[in-house]
Design an enzyme around this catalytic site. Structure first.
Site, PDB file in Angstrom:
ATOM      1  N   VAL A  68       0.915  -1.147   0.000  1.00  0.00           N
ATOM      2  CA  VAL A  68       0.000   0.000   0.000  1.00  0.00           C
ATOM      3  C   VAL A  68       0.958   1.202   0.000  1.00  0.00           C
ATOM      4  O   VAL A  68       1.455   1.607   1.040  1.00  0.00           O
ATOM      5  CB  VAL A  68      -0.943  -0.014   1.213  1.00  0.00           C
ATOM      6  CG1 VAL A  68      -1.853   1.212   1.200  1.00  0.00           C
ATOM      7  CG2 VAL A  68      -1.773  -1.293   1.236  1.00  0.00           C
ATOM      8  N   PRO A  69       1.246   1.728  -1.200  1.00  0.00           N
ATOM      9  CA  PRO A  69       2.450   2.541  -1.420  1.00  0.00           C
ATOM     10  C   PRO A  69       2.384   4.003  -0.971  1.00  0.00           C
ATOM     11  O   PRO A  69       2.429   4.928  -1.783  1.00  0.00           O
ATOM     12  CB  PRO A  69       2.643   2.441  -2.933  1.00  0.00           C
ATOM     13  CG  PRO A  69       1.244   2.338  -3.462  1.00  0.00           C
ATOM     14  CD  PRO A  69       0.501   1.510  -2.442  1.00  0.00           C
ATOM     15  N   CYS A  70       2.345   4.216   0.341  1.00  0.00           N
ATOM     16  CA  CYS A  70       2.345   5.591   0.846  1.00  0.00           C
ATOM     17  C   CYS A  70       3.665   6.298   0.542  1.00  0.00           C
ATOM     18  O   CYS A  70       3.727   7.526   0.559  1.00  0.00           O
ATOM     19  CB  CYS A  70       2.014   5.636   2.328  1.00  0.00           C
ATOM     20  SG  CYS A  70       3.006   4.574   3.354  1.00  0.00           S
ATOM     21  N   HIS A  71       4.708   5.533   0.196  1.00  0.00           N
ATOM     22  CA  HIS A  71       5.981   6.168  -0.184  1.00  0.00           C
ATOM     23  C   HIS A  71       5.856   6.943  -1.500  1.00  0.00           C
ATOM     24  O   HIS A  71       6.688   7.784  -1.789  1.00  0.00           O
ATOM     25  CB  HIS A  71       7.106   5.117  -0.281  1.00  0.00           C
ATOM     26  CG  HIS A  71       6.883   4.077  -1.337  1.00  0.00           C
ATOM     27  ND1 HIS A  71       6.100   2.952  -1.107  1.00  0.00           N
ATOM     28  CD2 HIS A  71       7.322   3.979  -2.607  1.00  0.00           C
ATOM     29  CE1 HIS A  71       6.086   2.219  -2.213  1.00  0.00           C
ATOM     30  NE2 HIS A  71       6.816   2.823  -3.137  1.00  0.00           N
ATOM     31  N   ARG A  72       4.810   6.701  -2.257  1.00  0.00           N
ATOM     32  CA  ARG A  72       4.607   7.398  -3.534  1.00  0.00           C
ATOM     33  C   ARG A  72       3.968   8.773  -3.362  1.00  0.00           C
ATOM     34  O   ARG A  72       3.749   9.477  -4.343  1.00  0.00           O
ATOM     35  CB  ARG A  72       3.767   6.534  -4.472  1.00  0.00           C
ATOM     36  CG  ARG A  72       4.486   5.256  -4.863  1.00  0.00           C
ATOM     37  CD  ARG A  72       3.713   4.406  -5.847  1.00  0.00           C
ATOM     38  NE  ARG A  72       4.387   3.124  -6.003  1.00  0.00           N
ATOM     39  CZ  ARG A  72       3.777   1.993  -6.309  1.00  0.00           C
ATOM     40  NH1 ARG A  72       2.474   1.982  -6.539  1.00  0.00           N
ATOM     41  NH2 ARG A  72       4.461   0.867  -6.412  1.00  0.00           N
TER      42      ARG A  72
END
Length: 168
Positions: A136-140
């Protein structure tokens, strides 16, 4: 008592705790997270479960797919996810899942994605409560001005993930 199976992933220069509940992945979190106790307690409370160190198929598959991801061989993950949070948090995390590999977005754009463009701060808080990092790519999510903003695993890891994906 229910149990959240946990194992540790310490490879490729990162250290994560992985967790699964009833054959669904519910946790990939950096061991560097400052407020991890809050996150872990939320999972335990919502699932009425305790952490038990125990390998299972979901955790083994997650480790294998993380290996492939860090080698640049994987852009999408296949294990079933269990998002544990409020309906608002889940909507924010589901919006994250729509941000393609190699692309970035801002908190404002993410708020617009969920149809609540005034909820920028609440979106940022929900991202901070994300229990399934990388997948769940919160780094994006980056600042509207292109700057790297907060990341539970630390800005160095965020920058590394974005470089790996070609997002910066």
């Amino acid at each position: 008592m229910n149990q959240i199976n946990i194992s540790y992933y310490k490879k490729n220069g990162v250290a994560f705790i992985l967790g699964s509940y009833k054959n669904q992945l519910c946790l990939i979190d950096s061991l560097e997270r400052k407020n991890k106790t809050t996150l872990y307690n939320r999972l335990k409370k919502h699932l009425k479960a305790e952490f038990v160190e125990c390998e299972d198929e979901v955790l083994q598959q997650t480790a294998k797919e993380l290996d492939e991801y860090f080698k640049g061989l994987r852009r999408a993950f296949s294990m079933p996810l269990l998002l544990v949070g409020s309906p608002f948090q889940k909507s924010v995390w589901e919006a994250l899942l729509k941000i393609p590999y190699g692309e970035t977005s801002s908190y404002k754009q993410q708020a617009q994605m969920i149809g609540n463009e005034k909820a920028v701060r609440a979106v940022a808080n929900a991202n901070g409560a994300n229990a399934i990092g990388i997948i769940v790519p919160c780094h994006r999510i980056i600042g509207s001005d292109g700057s790297l903003t907060g990341y539970a695993g630390g800005l160095e890891l965020k920058q590394r993930l974005l470089r790996l994906e070609g997002g910066i």
